[in-house]
Motif scaffolding. Structure first.
Motif, mmCIF file in Angstrom:
data_model
loop_
_atom_site.group_PDB
_atom_site.id
_atom_site.type_symbol
_atom_site.label_atom_id
_atom_site.label_comp_id
_atom_site.label_asym_id
_atom_site.label_seq_id
_atom_site.Cartn_x
_atom_site.Cartn_y
_atom_site.Cartn_z
ATOM 1 N N ASP A 100 0.809 -1.214 0.000
ATOM 2 C CA ASP A 100 0.000 0.000 0.000
ATOM 3 C C ASP A 100 0.845 1.267 0.000
ATOM 4 O O ASP A 100 0.309 2.368 -0.025
ATOM 5 N N GLY A 101 2.173 1.101 0.060
ATOM 6 C CA GLY A 101 3.071 2.247 0.048
ATOM 7 C C GLY A 101 3.680 2.584 1.388
ATOM 8 O O GLY A 101 4.711 3.256 1.448
ATOM 9 N N GLY A 102 3.067 2.128 2.493
ATOM 10 C CA GLY A 102 3.626 2.466 3.801
ATOM 11 C C GLY A 102 3.694 3.967 3.997
ATOM 12 O O GLY A 102 3.133 4.747 3.234
ATOM 13 N N TYR A 103 4.419 4.396 5.032
ATOM 14 C CA TYR A 103 4.495 5.840 5.250
ATOM 15 C C TYR A 103 5.511 6.527 4.344
ATOM 16 O O TYR A 103 5.574 7.751 4.295
ATOM 17 N N THR A 104 6.284 5.744 3.592
ATOM 18 C CA THR A 104 7.185 6.344 2.608
ATOM 19 C C THR A 104 6.532 6.507 1.245
ATOM 20 O O THR A 104 7.075 7.180 0.366
ATOM 21 N N ARG B 24 6.595 23.702 13.339
ATOM 22 C CA ARG B 24 5.309 24.012 12.716
ATOM 23 C C ARG B 24 4.715 22.768 12.040
ATOM 24 O O ARG B 24 3.516 22.478 12.179
ATOM 25 N N ILE B 25 5.536 22.021 11.350
ATOM 26 C CA ILE B 25 5.078 20.836 10.624
ATOM 27 C C ILE B 25 4.629 19.746 11.590
ATOM 28 O O ILE B 25 3.586 19.108 11.392
ATOM 29 N N MET B 26 5.394 19.528 12.658
ATOM 30 C CA MET B 26 5.041 18.470 13.609
ATOM 31 C C MET B 26 3.792 18.819 14.405
ATOM 32 O O MET B 26 2.987 17.940 14.722
ATOM 33 N N LEU C 173 7.906 14.679 4.147
ATOM 34 C CA LEU C 173 6.758 15.518 3.820
ATOM 35 C C LEU C 173 7.189 16.684 2.938
ATOM 36 O O LEU C 173 8.290 17.231 3.105
ATOM 37 N N PRO C 174 6.360 17.096 2.005
ATOM 38 C CA PRO C 174 6.747 18.178 1.077
ATOM 39 C C PRO C 174 7.205 19.451 1.781
ATOM 40 O O PRO C 174 8.192 20.073 1.359
ATOM 41 N N ASP C 175 6.528 19.857 2.848
ATOM 42 C CA ASP C 175 6.924 21.076 3.547
ATOM 43 C C ASP C 175 8.299 20.931 4.193
ATOM 44 O O ASP C 175 9.091 21.879 4.209
ATOM 45 N N ALA D 256 10.927 20.969 1.484
ATOM 46 C CA ALA D 256 11.117 22.341 1.010
ATOM 47 C C ALA D 256 11.974 23.131 1.988
ATOM 48 O O ALA D 256 12.842 23.925 1.574
ATOM 49 N N ALA D 257 11.764 22.934 3.290
ATOM 50 C CA ALA D 257 12.544 23.645 4.301
ATOM 51 C C ALA D 257 14.017 23.243 4.243
ATOM 52 O O ALA D 257 14.919 24.095 4.340
ATOM 53 N N VAL D 258 14.279 21.946 4.077
ATOM 54 C CA VAL D 258 15.667 21.482 3.962
ATOM 55 C C VAL D 258 16.301 22.006 2.670
ATOM 56 O O VAL D 258 17.462 22.446 2.661
ATOM 57 N N ASP D 259 15.547 21.970 1.588
ATOM 58 C CA ASP D 259 16.068 22.480 0.317
ATOM 59 C C ASP D 259 16.441 23.964 0.419
ATOM 60 O O ASP D 259 17.466 24.403 -0.125
ATOM 61 N N LYS D 260 15.615 24.749 1.111
ATOM 62 C CA LYS D 260 15.923 26.179 1.286
ATOM 63 C C LYS D 260 17.205 26.363 2.090
ATOM 64 O O LYS D 260 18.019 27.244 1.791
ATOM 65 N N LEU D 261 17.374 25.522 3.111
ATOM 66 C CA LEU D 261 18.598 25.595 3.915
ATOM 67 C C LEU D 261 19.825 25.271 3.074
ATOM 68 O O LEU D 261 20.828 26.010 3.095
ATOM 69 N N LEU D 262 19.755 24.182 2.327
ATOM 70 C CA LEU D 262 20.912 23.788 1.515
ATOM 71 C C LEU D 262 21.175 24.802 0.406
ATOM 72 O O LEU D 262 22.335 25.055 0.053
ATOM 73 N N SER D 263 20.126 25.405 -0.140
ATOM 74 C CA SER D 263 20.304 26.452 -1.154
ATOM 75 C C SER D 263 20.990 27.676 -0.555
ATOM 76 O O SER D 263 21.844 28.302 -1.190
ATOM 77 N N ALA D 264 20.602 28.014 0.671
ATOM 78 C CA ALA D 264 21.214 29.165 1.328
ATOM 79 C C ALA D 264 22.705 28.959 1.554
ATOM 80 O O ALA D 264 23.493 29.926 1.524
ATOM 81 N N LEU D 265 23.109 27.718 1.768
ATOM 82 C CA LEU D 265 24.528 27.419 2.026
ATOM 83 C C LEU D 265 25.274 26.972 0.780
ATOM 84 O O LEU D 265 26.490 26.745 0.842
ATOM 85 N N ASP D 266 24.564 26.846 -0.331
ATOM 86 C CA ASP D 266 25.203 26.390 -1.568
ATOM 87 C C ASP D 266 26.307 27.365 -1.975
ATOM 88 O O ASP D 266 26.109 28.583 -2.001
#
Length: 422
Positions: free
Chosen positions: A50-54, A315-317, A353-355, A358-368
């Motif tokens: 069924d896909g599980g939580y992943t 916020r997400i949790m 989760l998408p949010d 997105a938060a991790v991607d913004k962090l890594l982009s800021a440090l890129d």
């Protein structure tokens, strides 16, 4: 592995229990650097039909891991995929017949996807079961799952998998309550698990399948909770370890070995606990580094982050509390601490989760493009500063994340090597 043990030669392997792409990448890079096999396992809750939580089926998970292996140049013939706690657990709210029917579909999917190591765990009570299942019932249900797997591999011409039997208490993922001691499986219980499963397999004419059972899950007396860790106490497990001489076909599989010392892990392997499961410690290490990088970004890339990563994850949790609320007791402040810093690391359920992505991607982009100065690494990621200082880790965000997971895997690998050399 059992053959080595029977000859008096300890052997061991780390079982990486995670579906996080950076954890898997780190594990495969680690295996490549050490020219070692890598065992990666998915649980029945993470991955199922069924896909599980992943959101992944077993076939999806194989493609997912193999794509990362291709990316890092890890040879697929060194990759071992396992299915953990395969049984009715995701459907235990249903009557046993329905839950087992779904479990059979699941193990068929794991077998069809070519998973080489299958842990048969039918120890959980379903809605119409007594609270505590009889051991003979557990063994009979495990054999039913093995029968489905054996049919699939014969039909598909796939390599025959190895089986793991038995379970551990408490449930995987870490204990909820405060810990001060842990019950160790008795030798009689370990032998009974093997004997009952052997009989159950024989009743279904699965002797050849049982011959490929290589491990028994037992409780060696190790566990972790939200803020507690019970370390391995060798004397307490001495009689259990000695019982392996009566079961030369098997080694022991130890769950919840997260946060053990290197010495404890070495002793576990020396005593026959050859399969060491680790999961939350790896994502805990990843979270530590992500939070450290968030603090670094506030200094190094001022204005680039509208919301710090810890604030985003809070916020997400709070918006979706199902994965933490019933596991984290206490008042509001205690729950806040546990949401972010618990050894049980239930924040790991949120990274996909998408949010959160997105938060991790913004962090890594800021440090890129930033080379992070050593003083900032010392301040916020002090455990990685020595590796940066000696040049073994590049002071860049992604390299530091991989290094944080590899640092834990090194503890396991060095412990296994030490036990084997002893």
């Amino acid at each position: 592995m059992p053959q080595n043990r029977a000859r008096g030669l300890p052997s061991g392997i780390t079982s990486v229990c995670s579906a996080h792409p950076l954890v898997i990448e780190a594990a495969l890079r680690h295996g490549k650097a050490r020219d070692a096999d890598v065992l990666i396992e998915a649980t029945c809750n993470q991955v199922n039909q069924d896909g599980g939580y992943t959101g992944m089926t077993p076939a999806d998970f194989r493609r997912f891991v193999e794509a990362i292996a291709t990316k890092v140049g890890f040879h697929r013939d060194r990759l071992i995929l396992g299915g953990d706690h395969l049984g009715p657990n995701p459907w235990k709210h249903l009557p046993a017949d329905e839950a087992m029917s779904k479990a059979k579909v699941m193990i068929d999917a794991f077998a069809a996807a070519g998973f080489a190591k299958l842990h048969l765990d039918t120890s959980m009570a379903c809605s119409d079961d007594p609270l505590a299942l009889l051991d003979v019932t557990i063994a009979a249900r495990a054999a039913q799952l093995a029968e489905v797997s054996e049919v699939r591999i014969r039909q598909s011409g796939l390599p025959a998998p190895s089986y793991i039997i038995g379970t551990e208490v408490p449930v995987p993922g870490g204990a909820v309550e405060a810990l001060d001691h842990m019950h160790v499986t008795t030798p009689d219980d370990a032998r009974a698990t093997v004997d009952l499963h052997r009989q159950a397999f024989a009743r279904l004419d699965l002797q050849a399948a049982f011959d490929r059972a290589i491990g028994v899950v037992v409780q060696p007396g190790v566990e972790f909770g939200n803020a507690d860790v019970i370390g391995y106490r060798r004397p307490a497990a001495a009689s259990l370890a000695a019982s392996l001489k009566d079961m030369p076909q098997f080694v022991f599989e130890a769950h919840s070995t997260d946060y053990q010392s290197g010495e404890a892990l070495r002793d576990l392997v020396s005593d026959g606990f050859a399969i060491l499961k680790v999961g939350p410690w790896l994502t805990f290490a990843l979270r530590e580094t992500l939070y450290g990088l968030s603090s670094i970004a506030e200094v190094l890339a001022q204005g680039a982050m509208e919301e710090a990563l810890p604030a985003a994850m809070e916020r997400i949790m709070l918006a979706s509390p199902a994965h933490w609320q019933k596991y984290y007791p206490g008042d509001a402040n205690e729950q806040f601490i546990q949401r972010h810093y618990s050894f049980s690391d239930r924040i790991r359920y949120y990274w996909a989760l998408p949010d959160a992505q997105a938060a991790v991607d913004k962090l890594l982009s800021a440090l890129d493009g930033h080379t992070i100065p050593r003083p900032l690494i010392s301040q916020y990621l002090g455990h990685l500063e020595p590796a940066v200082a000696d040049g073994s880790v590049i002071p860049e965000a992604l390299a530091l994340l991989i290094a944080s997971v590899s640092r834990v895997l090194d503890i396991y690998a060095n412990a296994i090597d030490s036990a084997v050399r002893a």
